[in-house]
Every structure is written in C-alpha cells, then in structure tokens.
Design a protein around this motif. Structure first.
Motif, mmCIF file in Angstrom:
data_model
loop_
_atom_site.group_PDB
_atom_site.id
_atom_site.type_symbol
_atom_site.label_atom_id
_atom_site.label_comp_id
_atom_site.label_asym_id
_atom_site.label_seq_id
_atom_site.Cartn_x
_atom_site.Cartn_y
_atom_site.Cartn_z
ATOM 1 N N LEU A 33 36.252 41.362 30.365
ATOM 2 C CA LEU A 33 35.233 40.373 30.666
ATOM 3 C C LEU A 33 34.194 41.029 31.574
ATOM 4 O O LEU A 33 34.562 41.831 32.432
ATOM 5 N N PRO A 34 32.945 40.691 31.444
ATOM 6 C CA PRO A 34 31.941 41.350 32.272
ATOM 7 C C PRO A 34 32.114 41.092 33.768
ATOM 8 O O PRO A 34 31.745 41.904 34.588
ATOM 9 N N TYR A 35 32.691 39.977 34.140
ATOM 10 C CA TYR A 35 32.864 39.619 35.542
ATOM 11 C C TYR A 35 34.276 39.912 36.043
ATOM 12 O O TYR A 35 34.615 39.585 37.172
ATOM 13 N N SER A 36 35.105 40.534 35.230
ATOM 14 C CA SER A 36 36.514 40.679 35.582
ATOM 15 C C SER A 36 36.739 41.536 36.820
ATOM 16 O O SER A 36 37.577 41.208 37.645
ATOM 17 N N LEU A 37 35.992 42.609 36.980
ATOM 18 C CA LEU A 37 36.213 43.481 38.138
ATOM 19 C C LEU A 37 35.832 42.779 39.433
ATOM 20 O O LEU A 37 36.569 42.866 40.422
ATOM 21 N N SER A 81 45.911 32.886 40.323
ATOM 22 C CA SER A 81 45.178 32.280 39.206
ATOM 23 C C SER A 81 44.014 33.160 38.763
ATOM 24 O O SER A 81 43.712 33.246 37.574
ATOM 25 N N LEU A 82 43.378 33.834 39.720
ATOM 26 C CA LEU A 82 42.283 34.740 39.348
ATOM 27 C C LEU A 82 42.813 35.965 38.610
ATOM 28 O O LEU A 82 42.207 36.410 37.625
ATOM 29 N N LEU A 87 43.426 38.810 33.421
ATOM 30 C CA LEU A 87 44.344 39.479 32.498
ATOM 31 C C LEU A 87 44.449 38.771 31.149
ATOM 32 O O LEU A 87 44.598 39.421 30.118
ATOM 33 N N SER A 88 44.377 37.449 31.170
ATOM 34 C CA SER A 88 44.575 36.699 29.930
ATOM 35 C C SER A 88 43.261 36.310 29.249
ATOM 36 O O SER A 88 43.244 36.062 28.048
ATOM 37 N N GLY A 89 42.199 36.212 30.029
ATOM 38 C CA GLY A 89 40.942 35.716 29.480
ATOM 39 C C GLY A 89 40.928 34.212 29.310
ATOM 40 O O GLY A 89 39.953 33.638 28.838
ATOM 41 N N ASN A 90 42.002 33.542 29.719
ATOM 42 C CA ASN A 90 42.127 32.091 29.600
ATOM 43 C C ASN A 90 41.599 31.441 30.880
ATOM 44 O O ASN A 90 42.228 31.511 31.930
ATOM 45 N N ALA A 91 40.446 30.800 30.776
ATOM 46 C CA ALA A 91 39.817 30.177 31.942
ATOM 47 C C ALA A 91 40.610 28.986 32.478
ATOM 48 O O ALA A 91 40.336 28.515 33.576
ATOM 49 N N GLY A 92 41.589 28.520 31.738
ATOM 50 C CA GLY A 92 42.423 27.422 32.217
ATOM 51 C C GLY A 92 43.124 27.735 33.529
ATOM 52 O O GLY A 92 43.424 26.834 34.314
ATOM 53 N N THR A 97 42.756 27.600 41.064
ATOM 54 C CA THR A 97 42.079 28.337 42.127
ATOM 55 C C THR A 97 41.636 27.441 43.290
ATOM 56 O O THR A 97 41.883 27.787 44.453
ATOM 57 N N PRO A 98 41.010 26.281 43.045
ATOM 58 C CA PRO A 98 40.602 25.453 44.183
ATOM 59 C C PRO A 98 41.769 24.937 45.023
ATOM 60 O O PRO A 98 41.638 24.775 46.242
ATOM 61 N N PHE A 99 42.914 24.703 44.389
ATOM 62 C CA PHE A 99 44.080 24.266 45.155
ATOM 63 C C PHE A 99 44.550 25.380 46.089
ATOM 64 O O PHE A 99 44.904 25.136 47.240
ATOM 65 N N GLY A 100 44.548 26.603 45.572
ATOM 66 C CA GLY A 100 44.909 27.744 46.409
ATOM 67 C C GLY A 100 43.934 27.936 47.545
ATOM 68 O O GLY A 100 44.330 28.161 48.696
ATOM 69 N N GLY A 101 42.642 27.836 47.256
ATOM 70 C CA GLY A 101 41.635 27.963 48.305
ATOM 71 C C GLY A 101 41.762 26.877 49.356
ATOM 72 O O GLY A 101 41.601 27.133 50.559
ATOM 73 N N SER A 102 42.069 25.671 48.915
ATOM 74 C CA SER A 102 42.277 24.567 49.861
ATOM 75 C C SER A 102 43.471 24.836 50.765
ATOM 76 O O SER A 102 43.417 24.587 51.969
#
Length: 124
Positions: A33-37, A81-82, A87-92, A97-102
């Motif tokens: 993915l272009p943003y993966s790194l 989650s990130l 690794l999977s390309g699955n945005a699900g 991620t927001p729960f972890g950040g919280s």
C-alpha cells in the motif's frame, strides 16, 4: 517492582524492535500500500512510547494497575490493528485503532489521577 508490567514491557519492546526491523527491511521495498510504511512507523512509534511508560510503571509494586492495563491493551489494539491493516490490506482492522488510542489516553489520565489521589505511605 511489578513483574508482570516489567515482563509485558520487555516483551512488547522486543516485538517493537522486530516490527521496526520488519518495516525497515521488508515494507520499504514492498508494493503493498502506498501509505503502509508511514502507518507502520506510526504503530512502532506509539508502541515504543507506551512500552517505556509501562516499563516505568513496573517500578511500583502497588498502584498504577489501571494505567498499566490501559497501556498494555492500548498498544495491542492501536499498534496491533495498524500492523494487521498494513499486512492484510483489510481496512476493517482500523475499526479497533480508535479504541486502542483511547485506552492509551486513558492510561495517561490514570497516571495523573494516581499522582493526585494516591495515598502516600507514611515517611519513616
């Protein structure tokens, strides 16, 4: 010293080094993915910041249980989650991620609360 916190920090620190190495050597040349790194770097950075916080809380044998658990589960949910998304390309995966950040934010508030409201042991 709290052995569980220190063990968790050590294990997550090792996994952070492994993730950083993987990202530097495999993702930099991967067409995933272009943003993966950049996403991977963010996950590693947040993991290490909170591993250090968790390690510092390991000094205390009592108290700081809530912030420690928030950091532990926050790392797993946010960074995990990130990592899974890249690794999977699955945005699900990013739904977590927001729960972890919280949880990471709540952990820092928990430290502030412990500092304000924790009873001190009597001076010898």
């Amino acid at each position: 010293m709290n052995r569980f916190r220190t063990f968790s920090a050590g294990l997550l620190g090792f996994l952070g080094i492994a993730a950083a190495t993987y990202g530097a050597h495999r993702l930099s040349t991967s067409p995933l993915l272009p943003y993966s790194l950049e996403t991977w770097k963010t996950a590693v950075l947040y993991q290490f910041i909170h591993v250090l916080a968790l390690l510092s809380l390991g000094r205390y044998s009592k108290g700081f249980a809530v912030p420690s658990l928030c950091f532990l589960f926050g790392i797993l949910l946010f960074s995990g989650s990130l990592y899974a998304w890249v690794l999977s390309g699955n945005a699900g995966w990013t739904r977590l991620t927001p729960f972890g950040g919280s949880l990471l934010g709540i952990g820092w508030l928990g430290i502030a609360g412990e500092a304000l409201f924790r009873r001190r042991a009597p001076e010898p």
